[in-house]
Design an enzyme around this catalytic site. Structure first.
Site, PDB file in Angstrom:
ATOM      1  N   ALA A  36       0.870  -1.195   0.000  1.00 44.53           N
ATOM      2  CA  ALA A  36       0.000   0.000   0.000  1.00 44.53           C
ATOM      3  C   ALA A  36       0.903   1.241   0.000  1.00 44.53           C
ATOM      4  O   ALA A  36       0.759   2.149   0.822  1.00 44.53           O
ATOM      5  CB  ALA A  36      -0.963   0.006   1.189  1.00 44.53           C
ATOM      6  N   GLU A  39       4.091   8.053  -1.177  1.00 43.30           N
ATOM      7  CA  GLU A  39       5.311   8.826  -1.387  1.00 43.30           C
ATOM      8  C   GLU A  39       6.317   8.643  -0.240  1.00 43.30           C
ATOM      9  O   GLU A  39       7.525   8.727  -0.455  1.00 43.30           O
ATOM     10  CB  GLU A  39       4.924  10.305  -1.596  1.00 43.30           C
ATOM     11  CG  GLU A  39       6.063  11.287  -1.784  1.00 43.30           C
ATOM     12  CD  GLU A  39       7.073  10.921  -2.884  1.00 43.30           C
ATOM     13  OE1 GLU A  39       6.683  10.314  -3.904  1.00 43.30           O
ATOM     14  OE2 GLU A  39       8.275  11.252  -2.703  1.00 43.30           O
ATOM     15  N   HIS A  41       6.987   5.815   1.288  1.00 44.70           N
ATOM     16  CA  HIS A  41       7.756   4.611   0.925  1.00 44.70           C
ATOM     17  C   HIS A  41       8.666   4.899  -0.267  1.00 44.70           C
ATOM     18  O   HIS A  41       9.791   4.378  -0.344  1.00 44.70           O
ATOM     19  CB  HIS A  41       6.817   3.459   0.551  1.00 44.70           C
ATOM     20  CG  HIS A  41       5.898   3.028   1.653  1.00 44.70           C
ATOM     21  ND1 HIS A  41       4.572   3.365   1.680  1.00 44.70           N
ATOM     22  CD2 HIS A  41       6.135   2.280   2.760  1.00 44.70           C
ATOM     23  CE1 HIS A  41       4.006   2.832   2.751  1.00 44.70           C
ATOM     24  NE2 HIS A  41       4.933   2.181   3.436  1.00 44.70           N
TER      25      HIS A  41
END
Ligand code: PAF
Length: 300
Positions: A36, A39, A41
């Site tokens: 899921a 930005e 990550h």
């Protein structure tokens, strides 16, 4: 090079070895995630790609760290979109195992015990969460050990990336790695915020427009404390707490200034006397159906 998806620990090791040899690589980075991706990550992946010859991102929704079965079931699974985002960031390998690959004998009988550092804050409202999270992080850090030697026969430098947004998790991972001698460098990556200040989180998607607006009070209150720290003023946490409590849609759980290494509240005196040194302002609140956490490092 197109991104490669592997689902077993054996394939991860083989592919990591192949890439390290092919690229004469001296370093490998691992970014553990539950998918899921947003930005925040992307920023973790970008940092890992910049710093390493080979970058691996793991995507695994870890049942051990969820209290309620419903939370686990409703956790968003968006593998195709995640792969697209990671490919755009230049990630080499994605490791997306299923539950049987990670826990082949069912729930592990022996787990990491997160101890005193996990008793407070998030740990207090989510019993067992950090034991579950640290257990899977320990396994992922082992799965992600570089599969080949570097070009001069020495082990490649191994780094793993964790967001500062989950401050308590980061502190616990740093302690686990130090206390148990894991052969990996933990790299903290600063929190990514939306333009209006809200810290990015996979949970934000469950907020209504009105709740999202209300949630902004968390980052505003943290910024207030940060500004006072930067100006060497007393932090006056009480007025920042009052600001959060003035927002009816926000139910505050905790708002504290803690020692970043021990997560113990800093001495009372930084409330009334000018702030000096290092601290971490941490906050957690329920906004509508969602529990949100945020923090800012203080340095003065
Ligand atoms: O922060 C997360 O996304 C998870 O807790 C982690 C580190 C991937 C372990 O499941």
């Amino acid at each position: 090079m197109p991104i490669k998806l592997v689902t077993t620990a054996a394939a991860l090791r083989t592919e990591s070895a192949r890439l390290l040899i092919e690229q004469h690589g001296g370093s490998q980075g691992l970014v553990p995630t539950m998918g899921a991706l947003h930005e925040g990550h992307a920023q973790l992946a970008r940092t890992a790609v910049e710093q390493n010859d080979v970058t691996v991102v793991s995507i695994f929704v870890n049942p051990l760290q969820f209290g309620e079965a419903t939370d686990l079931q409703r956790y968003p699974r968006t593998l195709d979109a995640d792969l697209e985002l990671l490919e755009a960031e230049g990630v080499d390998l994605v490791f997306a195992p299923d539950v049987e690959e990670v826990y082949p004998n069912g729930e592990p009988m022996v787990r990491i015990t997160s101890g005193k550092l996990a008793e407070k804050w998030e740990g207090a409202s989510r019993p067992g969460h950090f034991d579950g999270a640290l257990t899977v992080v320990a396994k992922l850090l082992h799965f992600g050990i570089p599969g080949a030697c570097g070009n001069n026969g020495t082990p490649p430098h191994y780094r793993a990336y964790f967001g500062q947004k989950d401050a308590q998790q980061l502190t616990l991972v740093q302690r686990m790695v130090a206390d148990l001698n894991f052969p990996v460098e933990i790299v903290p990556v600063p929190t990514v915020r939306a333009g209006d200040g809200l810290a990015l989180s996979s949970r934000n998607r469950f907020l209504s427009g009105e709740e999202r607006e209300a949630a902004l009070v968390l980052s505003r209150a943290l910024r207030l404390v940060e500004e006072r720290a930067n100006a060497h003023q007393p932090l006056d946490l009480d007025s920042a707490v009052a600001l959060v409590e003035s927002q009816p849609l926000v139910k505050l759980d905790y708002f504290e200034v803690v020692d970043p290494a021990t997560l113990e509240p800093l001495a009372e005196n930084c409330r009334e006397t000018p702030f000096r040194g290092e601290g971490l302002a941490i906050i957690a609140a329920r906004v509508g159906p969602v529990r949100l956490i945020d923090n800012v490092p203080l340095s003065s």
